[in-house]
Design an enzyme around this catalytic site. Structure first.
Site, PDB file in Angstrom:
ATOM      1  N   GLU A 173      76.007   0.580  -8.352  1.00  0.00           N
ATOM      2  CA  GLU A 173      77.349   1.791  -7.985  1.00  0.00           C
ATOM      3  C   GLU A 173      77.025   1.188  -6.249  1.00  0.00           C
ATOM      4  O   GLU A 173      78.659   1.961  -5.808  1.00  0.00           O
ATOM      5  CB  GLU A 173      76.646   3.904  -7.573  1.00  0.00           C
ATOM      6  CG  GLU A 173      75.220   3.601  -6.361  1.00  0.00           C
ATOM      7  CD  GLU A 173      73.802   3.514  -7.718  1.00  0.00           C
ATOM      8  OE1 GLU A 173      74.073   2.454  -8.642  1.00  0.00           O
ATOM      9  OE2 GLU A 173      72.452   3.388  -7.242  1.00  0.00           O
ATOM     10  N   SER A 216      92.164  20.860   6.010  1.00  0.00           N
ATOM     11  CA  SER A 216      92.567  22.665   5.482  1.00  0.00           C
ATOM     12  C   SER A 216      94.310  21.868   5.381  1.00  0.00           C
ATOM     13  O   SER A 216      94.589  23.222   4.527  1.00  0.00           O
ATOM     14  CB  SER A 216      92.906  23.250   6.977  1.00  0.00           C
ATOM     15  OG  SER A 216      93.399  22.061   8.116  1.00  0.00           O
ATOM     16  N   HIS A 266      71.414  -1.366  -9.175  1.00  0.00           N
ATOM     17  CA  HIS A 266      71.874  -0.343  -8.732  1.00  0.00           C
ATOM     18  C   HIS A 266      73.042  -0.556  -9.173  1.00  0.00           C
ATOM     19  O   HIS A 266      73.769  -1.700  -7.763  1.00  0.00           O
ATOM     20  CB  HIS A 266      71.878   0.383  -6.776  1.00  0.00           C
ATOM     21  CG  HIS A 266      70.676   0.392  -6.792  1.00  0.00           C
ATOM     22  ND1 HIS A 266      70.796   2.264  -7.312  1.00  0.00           N
ATOM     23  CD2 HIS A 266      69.305   0.164  -6.202  1.00  0.00           C
ATOM     24  CE1 HIS A 266      69.275   2.473  -6.831  1.00  0.00           C
ATOM     25  NE2 HIS A 266      68.103   1.424  -6.016  1.00  0.00           N
ATOM     26  N   CYS A 312      67.741   3.065 -11.657  1.00  0.00           N
ATOM     27  CA  CYS A 312      66.531   2.077 -11.227  1.00  0.00           C
ATOM     28  C   CYS A 312      65.124   3.536 -11.195  1.00  0.00           C
ATOM     29  O   CYS A 312      64.732   3.251 -12.403  1.00  0.00           O
ATOM     30  CB  CYS A 312      66.657   2.290  -9.298  1.00  0.00           C
ATOM     31  SG  CYS A 312      65.792   1.822  -8.064  1.00  0.00           S
TER      32      CYS A 312
END
Ligand code: XMP
Length: 517
Positions: free
Chosen positions: A176, A233, A174, A87
């Site tokens: 993606e 974590s 696009h 793009c």
């Protein structure tokens, strides 16, 4: 220093500020090719030192004709690497190499049919006609000299192009986004067929490289890590433990604001299942005292954040000889934002309890800082962590304190814990826990009249919140089955002392938020 991606097989995305930039990196990684994102003004030296096999130029909210529109780094084409412009990326290639980009005041937005005239290389494996997603204003009027058109759409005479003699490619659409169903094939072709990557990067290779890297970085030192019971974590602890074993000590601060039995479960999991050394500190009284009389949500957050740092430091000192602080920071939090990127990065920042590394004077170890959330889960699975650990719903740092509207007291916490336990338990029993992003109860500062047997009651109201979301930035209320909602309401009213009314929150985000405070 060890690097991810076998034999330097890595792709770099230069970010010009598109909301889809992260998706490009994710699609690449899904194709088994390690990929990172740099801001478009990173400069040639930084780009060169990354050692990419190819570079993708992202989209942008800018028009190339606009004042202040970002350009290519000086000397960019001298790198001699394969390039794919997407793009805006296509438009700056065109402008830089002498083609013509036509101004357009009308945006082309939505699905388009791509007619492919050259199916070699980039479009290998695709059909002659493909659905693609467009979101652009300007378009290419004439490609730069030496470029050939590879595909067209009704609105874009040059929807894809390549240089006849260099590996420089560009797409107007696009690839993606999910609305370009075969876009992942195009991105994978770029990495594999044009840049020569093998596509063998995965969580197993990440684990091996990262564990080596941790060992190399830490040497013989000791590391501490604060755990919350959450995915990040926990996976962070597991990988550091895999690398350096008992030289890792985890710290678990129970702030008294966790869900029912959660503190106990976290400690048990670490000690009995993961066999990771963990020091627990029940600091609930400290937090509760600090929160006495506080009603304002932002003050609650600040107090909890500050107390956490204080208690954590206290405990860390007791361990002694520690040089490193490990943290489960993820990639979306470290991607350097391009200054004109939308407000999303700013909105999120207030959620970070943060502050620890600065005050602790420890060196920072962030083994997950290159990973997206779903990759962290995959890494957890690779290390054999239980499903219920890996797929735990996100839980805010300030915990139940921001789900009790108004003052937090031991009594109100006890009421909310019971109600919340019913919500989560029923959602799990219905098999919907993983489908909803978050599901929980909120204790409202409202009392209402009810009847129990022959008596009138005047008790608390609880709101049930369940949302679907991809990333927490936007969310919709979950369409839970009626019977499930009925069961949750019935159980809360019958089993939780002090609650006689349950409401279901049907606001979406935006304009609402997921949490009530
Ligand atoms: P909102 O309520 O802003 O929440 O739509 C978006 C996501 O962020 C979580 N959240 C927090 N997480 N500290 C955190 O660690 C916070 O202060 C905080 N506030 C909200 C929320 O649970 C949701 O996943």
């Amino acid at each position: 220093m060890l690097e991810h991606g076998p034999e330097g097989e890595r792709i770099l995305v230069l970010d010009f500020g598109s909301q889809y930039t992260q998706l490009i990196a994710r699609r690449m990684r899904e194709a088994g090719v390690y990929c990172e994102i740099y801001p478009c003004d990173a400069g040639l030296d930084k780009i060169r030192s990354f050692g990419a096999r190819g570079i993708i130029l992202s989209g942008s909210p800018f028009s190339v004709h606009q004042k202040g529109a970002p350009g290519l780094p000086k000397g960019f084409f001298e790198l001699g690497l394969p390039v794919l412009g997407v793009c805006y990326g296509m438009q700056i290639i065109t402008k830089a190499l002498g083609g013509r980009v036509a101004r357009s005041s009308k945006r082309e937005y939505g699905s388009a049919l791509l007619k492919i005239s050259d199916k070699g290389g980039l479009f290998e494996g695709l059909s002659d006609v493909e659905n693609v997603w467009m979101s652009h204003g300007d378009r290419i009027e004439s490609p730069p000299p030496g470029f050939v058109t590879l595909a067209t759409t009704d609105n874009s005479p040059v929807a894809a192009m390549r240089s006849a003699d260099k590996p420089v490619y560009a797409l107007q659409f696009h690839p993606e986004v999910v609305h370009t169903p075969n876009g992942k094939i195009i991105l994978s072709n770029f990495a594999k067929k044009i840049c020569g990557c093998s596509g063998s990067w995965n969580m197993r290779s990440f684990l091996a490289t990262e564990a080596d890297r941790i060992r190399e970085t830490v040497g013989e030192d000791r590391v501490i890590l604060g755990i919350s019971g959450g995915v990040d974590s926990t996976v962070c602890a597991a990988i550091v433990h895999e690398a350096i074993g008992d030289r890792l000590t985890c710290l678990f601060i129970d702030n008294g604001l966790m869900r029912k039995d959660e503190a106990k479960r976290v400690l048990e999991n670490f000690r009995k299942k993961l066999h990771i050394k963990v020091r627990g500190r029940d600091a609930s009284a400290v937090f509760l005292r600090a929160l006495k009389g506080v009603k304002d949500p932002e003050r609650k957050r600040k107090i909890i954040g500050a107390k956490f740092v204080q208690v954590f430091q206290d405990e860390a000192r007791k361990i002694g000889g520690v040089k490193w602080l490990a943290q489960g920071t993820l990639y979306p939090d470290v991607i350097e934002s391009v200054s004109f990127r939308g407000p999303s990065a700013v909105i999120k920042s207030h959620h970070n309890v943060g502050g620890l590394p600065k005050v602790m004077k420890l060196k920072l170890l962030e083994p997950l800082r290159e990973l997206f959330k779903d990759e962290v889960r995959a890494l957890g699975a690779e290390m054999g962590l239980d499903d219920d650990l890996i797929h735990r719903q996100p839980f805010p740092g300030p915990g139940l304190a921001i789900r009790i509207i108004g003052e937090v007291t031991a009594k109100r916490l006890a009421v909310l814990r019971e109600a919340d336990d019913i919500v989560v338990g029923e959602i799990k029993a219905a098999g919907l826990y993983r489908e909803v992003w978050q599901s929980f109860a909120v204790l409202l500062p409202v009392r209402s009249v009810g009847v129990m047997g022959d008596e009138r009651t005047y008790e608390n109201a609880v709101a049930v919140r369940a949302v679907t979301s991809r990333d927490g930035m936007t969310a919709d209320w979950a369409r839970l089955p009626d019977e499930l909602l009925a069961r949750i309401a019935n159980r809360i009213i019958n089993e939780v002392d002090g609650v006689n009314r349950v409401v279901y929150d049907i606001s979406s985000k935006p304009p609402g938020t997921i949490e009530w405070e």
